[in-house]
Scaffold this active site. Sequence first.
Site, PDB file in Angstrom:
ATOM      1  N   CYS A 174      20.597  27.736  23.743  1.00  0.00           N
ATOM      2  CA  CYS A 174      21.471  27.690  22.557  1.00  0.00           C
ATOM      3  C   CYS A 174      21.147  26.495  21.683  1.00  0.00           C
ATOM      4  O   CYS A 174      21.380  26.531  20.489  1.00  0.00           O
ATOM      5  CB  CYS A 174      22.928  27.657  22.992  1.00  0.00           C
ATOM      6  SG  CYS A 174      23.265  26.364  24.185  1.00  0.00           S
ATOM      7  N   GLU A 189      31.744  28.520  23.670  1.00  0.00           N
ATOM      8  CA  GLU A 189      30.435  27.872  23.474  1.00  0.00           C
ATOM      9  C   GLU A 189      29.484  28.976  23.031  1.00  0.00           C
ATOM     10  O   GLU A 189      29.040  29.790  23.849  1.00  0.00           O
ATOM     11  CB  GLU A 189      29.948  27.253  24.792  1.00  0.00           C
ATOM     12  CG  GLU A 189      30.844  26.165  25.349  1.00  0.00           C
ATOM     13  CD  GLU A 189      30.908  24.941  24.470  1.00  0.00           C
ATOM     14  OE1 GLU A 189      29.929  24.661  23.760  1.00  0.00           O
ATOM     15  OE2 GLU A 189      31.944  24.270  24.476  1.00  0.00           O
TER      16      GLU A 189
HETATM   17  P1  NAD Z   1      26.565  37.757  25.574  1.00  0.00           P
HETATM   18  O1  NAD Z   1      27.656  37.348  24.650  1.00  0.00           O
HETATM   19  O2  NAD Z   1      25.946  39.079  25.383  1.00  0.00           O
HETATM   20  O3  NAD Z   1      27.098  37.740  27.089  1.00  0.00           O
HETATM   21  C1  NAD Z   1      27.691  36.604  27.656  1.00  0.00           C
HETATM   22  C2  NAD Z   1      28.675  37.022  28.737  1.00  0.00           C
HETATM   23  O4  NAD Z   1      29.752  37.738  28.150  1.00  0.00           O
HETATM   24  C3  NAD Z   1      28.087  37.941  29.805  1.00  0.00           C
HETATM   25  O5  NAD Z   1      28.556  37.532  31.060  1.00  0.00           O
HETATM   26  C4  NAD Z   1      28.650  39.312  29.430  1.00  0.00           C
HETATM   27  O6  NAD Z   1      28.783  40.186  30.512  1.00  0.00           O
HETATM   28  C5  NAD Z   1      30.008  38.933  28.899  1.00  0.00           C
HETATM   29  N1  NAD Z   1      30.619  39.918  28.003  1.00  0.00           N
HETATM   30  C6  NAD Z   1      30.003  40.895  27.293  1.00  0.00           C
HETATM   31  N2  NAD Z   1      30.922  41.605  26.584  1.00  0.00           N
HETATM   32  C7  NAD Z   1      32.125  41.058  26.861  1.00  0.00           C
HETATM   33  C8  NAD Z   1      33.462  41.335  26.426  1.00  0.00           C
HETATM   34  N3  NAD Z   1      33.744  42.300  25.572  1.00  0.00           N
HETATM   35  N4  NAD Z   1      34.440  40.554  26.903  1.00  0.00           N
HETATM   36  C9  NAD Z   1      34.188  39.535  27.758  1.00  0.00           C
HETATM   37  N5  NAD Z   1      32.947  39.243  28.198  1.00  0.00           N
HETATM   38  C10 NAD Z   1      31.930  39.984  27.757  1.00  0.00           C
HETATM   39  O7  NAD Z   1      25.501  36.584  25.518  1.00  0.00           O
HETATM   40  P2  NAD Z   1      24.088  36.507  26.267  1.00  0.00           P
HETATM   41  O8  NAD Z   1      23.121  37.430  25.606  1.00  0.00           O
HETATM   42  O9  NAD Z   1      24.312  36.619  27.728  1.00  0.00           O
HETATM   43  O10 NAD Z   1      23.664  34.993  25.972  1.00  0.00           O
HETATM   44  C11 NAD Z   1      22.990  34.559  24.831  1.00  0.00           C
HETATM   45  C12 NAD Z   1      23.935  33.875  23.881  1.00  0.00           C
HETATM   46  O11 NAD Z   1      24.625  32.798  24.527  1.00  0.00           O
HETATM   47  C13 NAD Z   1      23.205  33.229  22.717  1.00  0.00           C
HETATM   48  O12 NAD Z   1      23.895  33.486  21.521  1.00  0.00           O
HETATM   49  C14 NAD Z   1      23.259  31.748  23.044  1.00  0.00           C
HETATM   50  O13 NAD Z   1      23.150  30.898  21.934  1.00  0.00           O
HETATM   51  C15 NAD Z   1      24.582  31.646  23.714  1.00  0.00           C
HETATM   52  N6  NAD Z   1      24.670  30.421  24.535  1.00  0.00           N
HETATM   53  C16 NAD Z   1      25.486  29.413  24.115  1.00  0.00           C
HETATM   54  C17 NAD Z   1      25.555  28.246  24.840  1.00  0.00           C
HETATM   55  C18 NAD Z   1      26.446  27.113  24.399  1.00  0.00           C
HETATM   56  O14 NAD Z   1      26.714  26.263  25.219  1.00  0.00           O
HETATM   57  N7  NAD Z   1      26.894  27.069  23.173  1.00  0.00           N
HETATM   58  C19 NAD Z   1      24.801  28.109  26.002  1.00  0.00           C
HETATM   59  C20 NAD Z   1      23.982  29.159  26.401  1.00  0.00           C
HETATM   60  C21 NAD Z   1      23.923  30.315  25.660  1.00  0.00           C
END
Ligand code: NAD
Length: 511
Positions: free
Chosen positions: A260, A226
């Site tokens: 998002c 997502e």
């Molecule tokens: P992010 O991708 O930076 O982090 C998300 C999660 O991934 C965190 O828990 C982080 O610790 C983890 N992570 C980081 N590096 C990783 C790796 N190499 N392997 C596995 N996990 C890792 O995102 P963010 O800044 O926390 O959130 C914002 C983003 O989330 C925006 O792009 C937003 O659109 C998206 N989002 C999408 C939805 C949806 O349902 N489509 C909902 C909410 C947010």
Amino acid sequence: MTQANIQNLHQSDELNEAQAAEVFERARAAARDLRKTTVAERVGELKKVLHRFYEMREEIMDRVCEENGKCRTDALVADIMGPLDFMEWLISDAEKILADEKAPTPLALMGKKSKIYHEPLGACLLITPWNYPVNNSMIFTMTGFIAGNAIVFKPSEHTPLKGLLEKIFDASPLIKNSVQVVYGSGTTAQHLIDQRPAKIFFTGSNRTGHKIMEQASKYLIPLELELGGKDPAIVFDDVDLKRTVAGVLWGAMTNTGQSCTSIEKLYIQYGIYEDFIAQLKAECEALVVNNADRGDADVGAMTARFQTDIVQRHLDDAVDKGAKVLCGGDLIDGKDGKFFLPTVLTDIPDDAALNHEETFGPLLPVYRFNTEDEVIDKANDTEFGLSASVWSKDLERADRVARALEVGAVSINNVMLTEGNPHLPFGGRKSSGFGRVHGPEGLLGWTASKAIIVDKQSDKLEANWYPFTIKKYTLLQKLISAAVIHNPILKILRIALAGLPLESHAQKPRD
Ligand code: NAD
């Protein structure tokens, strides 16, 4: 590992490889225990957690507002109301959705019974972002649990809400044992992926989505992604101006634009453009920007410095290239965080970064359009495809546009509403990810379907078993020809004419 050790481990910031292995060892043991429970029993446990969650709602909101910076009504609507509605839906619908299904058996397999079982996957990994820290964690963990899975849950390091979820899950020993919360950053998440979870459920940015998919591909771990969005709102010239301005403004600024599915591009039809933006400006300037409030602020603070920087970069870049700031545009320091004033931009140049990159903040660029076809093309001209909103009194036109948009969800005459209905699937297309959460499809995403066919234990031999003979081959050819006839009566007749001699020939021993 003892409970005390786990507690200590959870309080540290990162997990090493060995600790990640221990976490999954526990998760797999929990998954085995869960296999012995029925959906009804798990629903009973969820009721306890739902009750605890409701009782703790003020404490939950305090923590969410403190760590995320959002205003209190945003926390109430998204992080309290959302999970409560969703848990109620699981309680009422999960047993029906997860029940064994009878499947039809074709004529050629007469006498057999076909079924589908929806079985748990095992020990799954859940990774979430910081924008809706309780909404995401409660909805996902409880869906996975109800489907019978043990879950290792790694929340965002920016809003870990340490200990909060554990306190909620304490209401049910079974849920407490089935869901482990593990704190840390991407490094911890990578160690957890190396433990080969049965499936990964990831919500977050595209950048991280790519990394996770790459790592998961080494082990062929299935995953749901997502990811980000660039959601358009399309406003035709026959709308009620006051209601549509109010809806669009909320859709762009809710959760400080850090959603998002918040509106990232607003398309207004020429005829109402000037009136619309005049009202939008007035309403936007009236928004109360504050947090640590008691429910009387409209827009809270930005959650993280890095996100504020992206919003500032998009704003500066667009303005440098010629965009006009209709309102907002300032970043102010508050007692409890950085506040980006809700900002509306017009006259956006084609080469502005915000036309294509996700902004994820309270920044709303406005564009004009003439025709339905033109706006569909413009709205689809993005790598993202999460959701959209279409506003018009003409519901046939709105439906046409909704069908033409390359997105996972469309709200008509409303915004971000599909995710408010637990019965509806939620998820993206294109670079916004794949897989579905929410709704029956989302619940079944936490299961593996198992096909079952039951035959009688008798002395009857199957026609496709040995020995193969010329006669059998000829009758099988006739059966295949009968199967492609579309007249139902003729079909049954021809199947019987080929099938009955085939059956009887199949019982004969080898000559
Ligand atoms: P992010 O991708 O930076 O982090 C998300 C999660 O991934 C965190 O828990 C982080 O610790 C983890 N992570 C980081 N590096 C990783 C790796 N190499 N392997 C596995 N996990 C890792 O995102 P963010 O800044 O926390 O959130 C914002 C983003 O989330 C925006 O792009 C937003 O659109 C998206 N989002 C999408 C939805 C949806 O349902 N489509 C909902 C909410 C947010």
